[in-house]
Design a protein around this motif. Sequence first.
Motif, PDB file in Angstrom:
ATOM      1  N   ARG A   1     -11.565   2.276  -3.774  1.00 54.97           N
ATOM      2  CA  ARG A   1     -10.926   1.063  -3.819  1.00 54.97           C
ATOM      3  C   ARG A   1      -9.868   1.463  -5.028  1.00 54.97           C
ATOM      4  N   ARG A   2     -10.312   2.048  -6.298  1.00 53.45           N
ATOM      5  CA  ARG A   2      -9.439   1.997  -7.561  1.00 53.45           C
ATOM      6  C   ARG A   2      -8.467   2.902  -7.114  1.00 53.45           C
TER       7      ARG A   2
ATOM      8  N   ALA B   1      -6.928   3.420  -4.395  1.00 52.90           N
ATOM      9  CA  ALA B   1      -6.244   2.534  -3.374  1.00 52.90           C
ATOM     10  C   ALA B   1      -5.129   1.743  -4.347  1.00 52.90           C
ATOM     11  N   THR B   2      -5.443   1.301  -5.415  1.00 55.77           N
ATOM     12  CA  THR B   2      -4.650   0.578  -6.251  1.00 55.77           C
ATOM     13  C   THR B   2      -3.647   1.305  -7.412  1.00 55.77           C
ATOM     14  N   GLY B   3      -3.826   2.898  -7.175  1.00 46.26           N
ATOM     15  CA  GLY B   3      -2.764   3.752  -7.921  1.00 46.26           C
ATOM     16  C   GLY B   3      -3.397   4.020  -9.287  1.00 46.26           C
TER      17      GLY B   3
ATOM     18  N   LYS C   1      -3.405   9.425   0.529  1.00 44.14           N
ATOM     19  CA  LYS C   1      -4.165   8.655   1.560  1.00 44.14           C
ATOM     20  C   LYS C   1      -5.103   7.442   1.064  1.00 44.14           C
ATOM     21  N   ALA C   2      -5.142   7.312  -0.128  1.00 48.16           N
ATOM     22  CA  ALA C   2      -6.253   6.616  -0.818  1.00 48.16           C
ATOM     23  C   ALA C   2      -6.421   5.134  -0.256  1.00 48.16           C
ATOM     24  N   ASP C   3      -5.127   4.776   0.165  1.00 46.85           N
ATOM     25  CA  ASP C   3      -5.207   3.270   0.752  1.00 46.85           C
ATOM     26  C   ASP C   3      -5.603   3.114   2.036  1.00 46.85           C
ATOM     27  N   SER C   4      -5.797   4.323   2.718  1.00 43.50           N
ATOM     28  CA  SER C   4      -6.549   4.394   4.002  1.00 43.50           C
ATOM     29  C   SER C   4      -8.031   5.014   4.358  1.00 43.50           C
TER      30      SER C   4
ATOM     31  N   GLN D   1     -11.480   5.535   4.665  1.00 42.75           N
ATOM     32  CA  GLN D   1     -12.640   4.770   4.917  1.00 42.75           C
ATOM     33  C   GLN D   1     -13.929   5.549   4.886  1.00 42.75           C
TER      34      GLN D   1
END
Length: 179
Positions: A13-14, A16-18, A62-65, A67
């Motif tokens: 999650r972190r 994905a926030t950059g 690809k952190a935001d995707s 799963q």
Amino acid sequence: MDDTADDDTGLARRLATGDRAVLAIAFDRFAPTLTRYAWAIAGGKQDVEELVQDTFLTLWQKADSVQLPTGELLPWLLVVCRDHARNLARRNAKHAGDELPEELAAPAGPSEGADGLRWVRDEIAALPETDRLICELCLVRGYSYAEAAQRLGLSVGSVTQRVSRSRRRLRKAVTHDEH
């Protein structure tokens, strides 16, 4: 208490926030295992370094995707590393005019003779027969839990529980080795 799954989910999650600091945490946590895996499937030091770097670059990009069905990041990283190794082997084979090495041609994981991961194969071999078959299918060959369950005549829940138990055993062997 083992809260690695919660940590990995939070890490993802972190990322994905950059949050760049989290990438360093992920690298510190997973690079030793990825490096051993890369040594088992790559041709040399330069390839190993490239595979590990490319795997973490893919994680960042690809952190935001990402799963994590099991809540653990390592299996995802190992699959990405394996995919990068296949691509590297294809590029190298194309330039050399060779065929793709057998262990990278099909989703069968590292070769039996790969000394770098022989201890993992030994740990898997020591599992009860059903657990060993599930690990071979899901963790080594890349089958989904549903595919493994169907092949072995088990429920998906049973496969999930057995994989989780086997991963804990393997993680214990890895952390004992790394620390």
